[in-house]
Design an enzyme around this catalytic site. Structure first.
Site, short mmCIF file in Angstrom:
data_model
loop_
_atom_site.label_atom_id
_atom_site.label_comp_id
_atom_site.label_asym_id
_atom_site.label_seq_id
_atom_site.Cartn_x
_atom_site.Cartn_y
_atom_site.Cartn_z
N TYR A 93 0.83 -1.22 0.00
CA TYR A 93 0.00 0.00 0.00
C TYR A 93 0.87 1.27 0.00
O TYR A 93 0.63 2.21 -0.75
CB TYR A 93 -0.88 -0.07 1.24
CG TYR A 93 -1.91 1.02 1.41
CD1 TYR A 93 -3.15 0.94 0.76
CD2 TYR A 93 -1.69 2.10 2.27
CE1 TYR A 93 -4.11 1.92 0.96
CE2 TYR A 93 -2.64 3.07 2.47
CZ TYR A 93 -3.86 2.98 1.82
OH TYR A 93 -4.81 3.95 2.01
N LYS A 126 0.98 4.12 -2.80
CA LYS A 126 0.60 5.50 -2.47
C LYS A 126 1.74 6.49 -2.75
O LYS A 126 1.48 7.63 -3.13
CB LYS A 126 0.14 5.58 -1.00
CG LYS A 126 -1.18 4.86 -0.73
CD LYS A 126 -2.29 5.31 -1.66
CE LYS A 126 -3.69 4.98 -1.15
NZ LYS A 126 -4.73 5.31 -2.15
P1 NAI Z 1 -13.42 2.19 1.54
O1 NAI Z 1 -12.91 0.80 1.67
O2 NAI Z 1 -14.47 2.65 2.49
O3 NAI Z 1 -13.94 2.44 0.05
C1 NAI Z 1 -13.18 2.05 -1.05
C2 NAI Z 1 -14.10 1.86 -2.25
O4 NAI Z 1 -13.29 1.47 -3.37
C3 NAI Z 1 -15.14 0.75 -2.04
O5 NAI Z 1 -16.43 1.21 -2.39
C4 NAI Z 1 -14.66 -0.36 -2.96
O6 NAI Z 1 -15.71 -1.17 -3.50
C5 NAI Z 1 -13.98 0.45 -4.07
N1 NAI Z 1 -13.03 -0.37 -4.84
C6 NAI Z 1 -12.10 -1.23 -4.36
N2 NAI Z 1 -11.46 -1.83 -5.37
C7 NAI Z 1 -11.98 -1.34 -6.53
C8 NAI Z 1 -11.74 -1.59 -7.90
N3 NAI Z 1 -10.83 -2.48 -8.29
N4 NAI Z 1 -12.48 -0.91 -8.82
C9 NAI Z 1 -13.42 -0.03 -8.43
N5 NAI Z 1 -13.70 0.25 -7.13
C10 NAI Z 1 -12.99 -0.41 -6.19
O7 NAI Z 1 -12.12 3.11 1.61
P2 NAI Z 1 -11.92 4.65 2.01
O8 NAI Z 1 -11.43 4.69 3.40
O9 NAI Z 1 -13.10 5.44 1.63
O10 NAI Z 1 -10.67 5.03 1.09
C11 NAI Z 1 -10.80 5.71 -0.15
C12 NAI Z 1 -9.41 6.02 -0.66
O11 NAI Z 1 -8.70 6.81 0.31
C13 NAI Z 1 -8.54 4.79 -0.93
O12 NAI Z 1 -7.71 5.01 -2.04
C14 NAI Z 1 -7.69 4.70 0.33
O13 NAI Z 1 -6.50 3.99 0.11
C15 NAI Z 1 -7.47 6.18 0.61
N6 NAI Z 1 -7.08 6.48 1.98
C16 NAI Z 1 -7.92 6.18 3.03
C17 NAI Z 1 -7.55 6.49 4.31
C18 NAI Z 1 -8.42 6.21 5.50
O14 NAI Z 1 -7.96 6.44 6.63
N7 NAI Z 1 -9.67 5.74 5.34
C19 NAI Z 1 -6.25 7.12 4.61
C20 NAI Z 1 -5.46 7.40 3.43
C21 NAI Z 1 -5.87 7.08 2.17
#
Ligand code: NAI
Length: 258
Positions: free
Chosen positions: A155, A159
């Protein structure tokens, strides 16, 4: 009058979490929004909840960002159903955490493919429309984990890779009226971080409290915190900013950035 009246915004991984929070803010500010997520039914259900205004529309599109054919079909569908594309937010993401000696090759590939190849494929599909119209905004989603995080070598690499991707496309696409920037969230309360709490066998509230105490503003972040930064970077107010990564993390990265 919203900042995104008449604009079409595509957000990957927006069926929930940060992506959905960001989609909601774009809809409130006048945009038509396409939620692209793995499951079309979940994407459509989320799109139906968006507070679109005026003539703006919201649609859900099922696609896997790591699959080129799926991505090309998704972008073409957005352009035909919503009449164009002006903003792309590469937000889809997953975690498959483990210490490197226990990490499988599949878990390395999956995480790199969804984040890094996914952003590449989505941006490549969108940029041909952006270059033709000499206008486009791309916002990528990095993470504070880019600076290093135990148990996240896949990851963290993806990133930090996205920060290089952002800088390079800032250089390549700037002359075509396209801005490419990134946000790097710190701890944001979503299902992704709730799943991390479960993996660590910790109570969700206790895990959030621990993370709140680890940054200078002493609270966790919420999807709205990221949405505010994404909307700014995607707005015309930010047209002199490109290739940048903005940490939105309550200051958690301050002691780690050189
Ligand atoms: P989440 O797990 O709640 O939502 C992620 C979404 O991406 C889900 O709806 C999932 O179905 C979708 N997804 C996964 N693989 C996919 C694919 N191959 N094609 C299309 N859609 C796909 O995650 P969250 O927390 O909302 O994170 C969103 C972004 O922010 C991610 O890139 C994550 O790495 C990043 N992020 C999140 C942090 C956190 O603390 N929650 C911190 C830093 C970055």
């Amino acid at each position: 009058m919203g900042r995104f009246d008449g604009r079409v915004v595509v957000i990957s991984g927006a069926a929930r979490g940060i992506g959905f929070g960001t989609a909601t803010k774009f809809a409130e500010e006048g945009a038509s929004v396409a939620i692209v997520d793995l499951d079309e039914a979940a994407a459509s259900e989320a799109a139906a909840k968006l507070p679109v205004t005026g003539d703006a529309k919201a649609i859900g599109v099922g696609a896997d960002v790591a699959d080129g054919a799926s991505v090309d079909a998704a972008i073409e569908r957005v352009v035909s159903e919503l009449g164009g594309i002006h903003v792309l937010v590469n937000n889809a993401g997953i975690t498959r955490d483990n210490l490197m000696f226990k990490m499988s090759e599949d878990d390395w590939d999956l995480v790199i493919n969804v984040h890094l190849k996914g952003a590449f494929l989505m941006t490549k599909a969108a940029q041909k429309h952006f270059t033709e119209q000499k206008y486009g905004k791309v916002v990528n989603t990095s993470s504070i984990s880019a600076l290093g995080n135990r148990g996240q070598v896949n990851y963290s690499s993806a990133k930090m890779g996205l920060q290089g991707f952002t800088k390079t496309l800032g250089i390549e696409l700037g002359p075509f009226g396209i801005n490419v920037n990134a946000v790097a969230p710190g701890f944001i309360a979503t299902e992704m971080t709730d799943a991390t709490a479960a993996r660590l066998k910790m109570d969700v509230e206790e895990f959030r409290q621990l993370n709140a105490e680890a940054n200078p503003v002493k609270r966790v972040g919420f999807p709205e915190d990221i949405a505010a930064a994404v909307l700014f970077l995607a707005s015309d107010e930010a047209s002199y900013i490109t290739g940048q990564t903005l940490y939105v993390d309550g200051g958690a990265s301050l002691s780690r950035l050189s």
